[in-house]
Scaffold this motif. Sequence first.
Motif, PDB file in Angstrom:
ATOM      1  N   ARG A  61       1.074  -1.162  -0.131  1.00 36.12           N
ATOM      2  CA  ARG A  61       0.036   0.017  -0.062  1.00 36.12           C
ATOM      3  C   ARG A  61       0.844   1.236   0.235  1.00 36.12           C
ATOM      4  N   HIS A  62       1.832   1.177   0.915  1.00 37.19           N
ATOM      5  CA  HIS A  62       2.773   2.509   0.963  1.00 37.19           C
ATOM      6  C   HIS A  62       3.935   2.653  -0.474  1.00 37.19           C
ATOM      7  N   THR A  63       4.267   1.687  -0.811  1.00 39.95           N
ATOM      8  CA  THR A  63       5.182   1.797  -1.870  1.00 39.95           C
ATOM      9  C   THR A  63       4.510   1.302  -3.516  1.00 39.95           C
ATOM     10  N   GLY A  64       3.563   0.746  -3.509  1.00 43.88           N
ATOM     11  CA  GLY A  64       3.115   0.573  -4.897  1.00 43.88           C
ATOM     12  C   GLY A  64       3.753  -0.692  -5.377  1.00 43.88           C
ATOM     13  N   LYS A  65       4.649  -1.397  -4.762  1.00 45.44           N
ATOM     14  CA  LYS A  65       5.555  -2.429  -5.283  1.00 45.44           C
ATOM     15  C   LYS A  65       4.861  -3.673  -4.317  1.00 45.44           C
ATOM     16  N   ALA A  66       4.790  -4.755  -4.847  1.00 48.25           N
ATOM     17  CA  ALA A  66       4.214  -5.684  -4.206  1.00 48.25           C
ATOM     18  C   ALA A  66       5.075  -6.311  -3.140  1.00 48.25           C
ATOM     19  N   GLY A  67       4.530  -6.371  -1.703  1.00 50.75           N
ATOM     20  CA  GLY A  67       5.086  -6.885  -0.623  1.00 50.75           C
ATOM     21  C   GLY A  67       5.070  -8.517  -0.535  1.00 50.75           C
ATOM     22  N   VAL A  68       6.215  -9.031  -0.091  1.00 51.18           N
ATOM     23  CA  VAL A  68       6.104 -10.569  -0.254  1.00 51.18           C
ATOM     24  C   VAL A  68       5.937 -11.123   1.157  1.00 51.18           C
ATOM     25  N   CYS A  69       5.298 -12.379   1.481  1.00 48.89           N
ATOM     26  CA  CYS A  69       5.258 -13.100   2.456  1.00 48.89           C
ATOM     27  C   CYS A  69       5.305 -14.395   2.113  1.00 48.89           C
ATOM     28  N   LEU A  70       5.841 -15.139   3.323  1.00 45.27           N
ATOM     29  CA  LEU A  70       6.224 -16.492   3.298  1.00 45.27           C
ATOM     30  C   LEU A  70       5.395 -17.337   4.326  1.00 45.27           C
ATOM     31  N   SER A  71       5.080 -18.427   3.915  1.00 48.82           N
ATOM     32  CA  SER A  71       4.687 -19.455   4.739  1.00 48.82           C
ATOM     33  C   SER A  71       4.969 -21.060   4.288  1.00 48.82           C
ATOM     34  N   THR A  72       4.657 -21.900   5.253  1.00 49.75           N
ATOM     35  CA  THR A  72       4.878 -23.265   4.865  1.00 49.75           C
ATOM     36  C   THR A  72       3.630 -23.970   4.175  1.00 49.75           C
ATOM     37  N   LEU A  73       3.467 -25.259   4.064  1.00 51.43           N
ATOM     38  CA  LEU A  73       2.376 -25.566   3.397  1.00 51.43           C
ATOM     39  C   LEU A  73       1.028 -25.841   4.817  1.00 51.43           C
ATOM     40  N   GLY A  74      -0.157 -26.181   4.259  1.00 48.58           N
ATOM     41  CA  GLY A  74      -0.993 -26.442   5.233  1.00 48.58           C
ATOM     42  C   GLY A  74      -1.568 -25.600   6.180  1.00 48.58           C
ATOM     43  N   PRO A  75      -1.265 -25.555   7.619  1.00 46.38           N
ATOM     44  CA  PRO A  75      -1.643 -24.595   8.360  1.00 46.38           C
ATOM     45  C   PRO A  75      -1.077 -23.267   8.357  1.00 46.38           C
ATOM     46  N   GLY A  76       0.045 -23.224   7.712  1.00 51.37           N
ATOM     47  CA  GLY A  76       0.747 -22.145   7.503  1.00 51.37           C
ATOM     48  C   GLY A  76       0.248 -21.154   6.312  1.00 51.37           C
ATOM     49  N   ALA A  77      -0.245 -21.827   5.287  1.00 47.71           N
ATOM     50  CA  ALA A  77      -0.914 -21.368   4.069  1.00 47.71           C
ATOM     51  C   ALA A  77      -2.071 -21.060   4.542  1.00 47.71           C
ATOM     52  N   THR A  78      -3.066 -21.724   5.337  1.00 45.78           N
ATOM     53  CA  THR A  78      -4.501 -21.147   5.591  1.00 45.78           C
ATOM     54  C   THR A  78      -4.326 -19.952   6.492  1.00 45.78           C
ATOM     55  N   ASN A  79      -3.277 -19.888   7.447  1.00 40.37           N
ATOM     56  CA  ASN A  79      -3.171 -18.520   8.323  1.00 40.37           C
ATOM     57  C   ASN A  79      -2.961 -17.322   7.241  1.00 40.37           C
ATOM     58  N   LEU A  80      -2.654 -17.493   6.094  1.00 38.08           N
ATOM     59  CA  LEU A  80      -2.569 -16.465   4.991  1.00 38.08           C
ATOM     60  C   LEU A  80      -3.740 -16.003   4.685  1.00 38.08           C
ATOM     61  N   VAL A  81      -4.778 -16.603   4.582  1.00 29.68           N
ATOM     62  CA  VAL A  81      -6.114 -16.475   3.851  1.00 29.68           C
ATOM     63  C   VAL A  81      -6.648 -14.932   4.043  1.00 29.68           C
TER      64      VAL A  81
END
Length: 548
Positions: A61-81
């Motif tokens: 939002r601040h920069t106009g450039k995509a911020g990047v986030c990382l998680s593992t599979l399964g519960p890590g990915a569902t926590n990104l929803v």
Amino acid sequence: MTKASDLVVQCLENEGVEYVFGVPGEENLDFLDSLSRSETIRLILTRHEQAAGFMAATYGRHTGKAGVCLSTLGPGATNLVTAAAYAQLGGMPMVMLTGQKPIKKSKQGRFQILDVVDMMGPITKFTHQFASADNIPWRMREAFRLAEEEKPGAVHLELPEDVARETTDSRPVPASLKRRPIAEAKAISAAVRRLEQARSPILVIGGGANRTQTSRMLSRFVQKTGIPFVTTQLGKGVIDERSPHFVGCAALSAGDFVHRALESADVIVNIGHDVIEKPPFFMKPGGAEVIHVNFRSAEVDPVYFPQLEVVGDIANALWQITEEITPSTTWDFGMMHRARDAGAENVAHDAVDMRYPVYPQHLVGIVREVMPSDGIIALDNGVYKLWFARNYRAHEPNTVLLDNALASMGAGLPSAMASRLVYPERKIMAICGDGGFMMNSQELETAVRLGMQLVVLILNDNAYGMIRWKQADMGFKDFGLSYGNPDFVAYARAYGAHGHRVSDTGELPALLRHCLEAPGVHVIDCPVDYSENDRILNRELKQKAAAL
């Protein structure tokens, strides 16, 4: 030959990525090892994937450039929803990178395996599983392009373990030179003619206008024409709200002073409107005509069906309109100015109430007083968000971070932390209800570990205050929304932060100033009095506005 995980990092570097926010798992270890050798990208290890996503989205939002986030599979990915939906609805560019078990040979059956790509489909612009190292550069470039183009949003990439270990001779794909299309000249002329012929035009500034060039061009347009403007919550600060042409923010759905101003208009210029945001007004047959100015054509629904559309780069469209328009001497802004003055008088009257626990209107006034013009407040979600949207005048774009799209709790603290990384020289304050703060309070450890200078103001009413207010408005009894809180001062100190408690309203300005200047993370427990929310927001405001 290059290892695939090394290539992914090279692609991130090629895109100008500065930070990767996240919580790695064993499926990310090849990528993590590759990232450890990057000289330009910093890993921001968080305590929860949701917070990592909120931080990445706010960076975008601040920069106009995509911020990047990382998680593992399964519960890590569902926590990104939730964070994915936050970025997607709020128009914030973000790339999510998740791990996965090997896809060519199973080693653990179906343990932790979900179809994350399919899960992310409805809440992203693009989702893809890397099935070959050879295709990584093209999919990475496409992911960033889609995340950042209008309307910005979330994309998702899945990197399986076995693909991460492959080798390839592929190389990163450079970004192409691109310019956004500009609005067609006939549409510009039609908009100018309609405005010049209008009796009482008004501008509504939405989240899509919250871009650097758009802010400058809008300010020039308003200065030349004198046409009054209101903002949505996501449009706050696009134009300096100290302007005499600022009528107010449409924080409430109806019945406020700004709605009287809108009702008096015969032409509404809707700039950067998105139907995802709570509507500042509702169209009806035979009502005011609407000129839609946006990067994209209008999404038509029963309450929004504009008669004229100016589609293309917003800043360029506003520049063209400003150059061509001749302000009319017959425009009548009388009701709009009365609404502006009545709204300002209402804010000023309530801001002097020194009761304890602290009155929300007084709190907003004190925060505005102590924050510099470029200072950033990052609001979580609760009833106080309405008070800040209505009463806090933003001086610059993206200095009031709030979410009026997904409206998720838990985003306030992570958003403030991301703001601190982007703007290390500015004053930053997270403003959270006790409910929203506790949803990601563990990130205090992250802020302390990173050595951040940060203020976290907790508005404490021992309840889910927004829903309690709605409960009262609907005539239901007070039930099921109150809880107990920890000792926030002791809680802060347990993380290595500084804890403070407001025990008298008069001490609040000095305490806020001290915390804004002092090093370290400062958590302030501020009891608030929401007892009159129902009376003021649901009844008094509507009565006063109707009397104009």
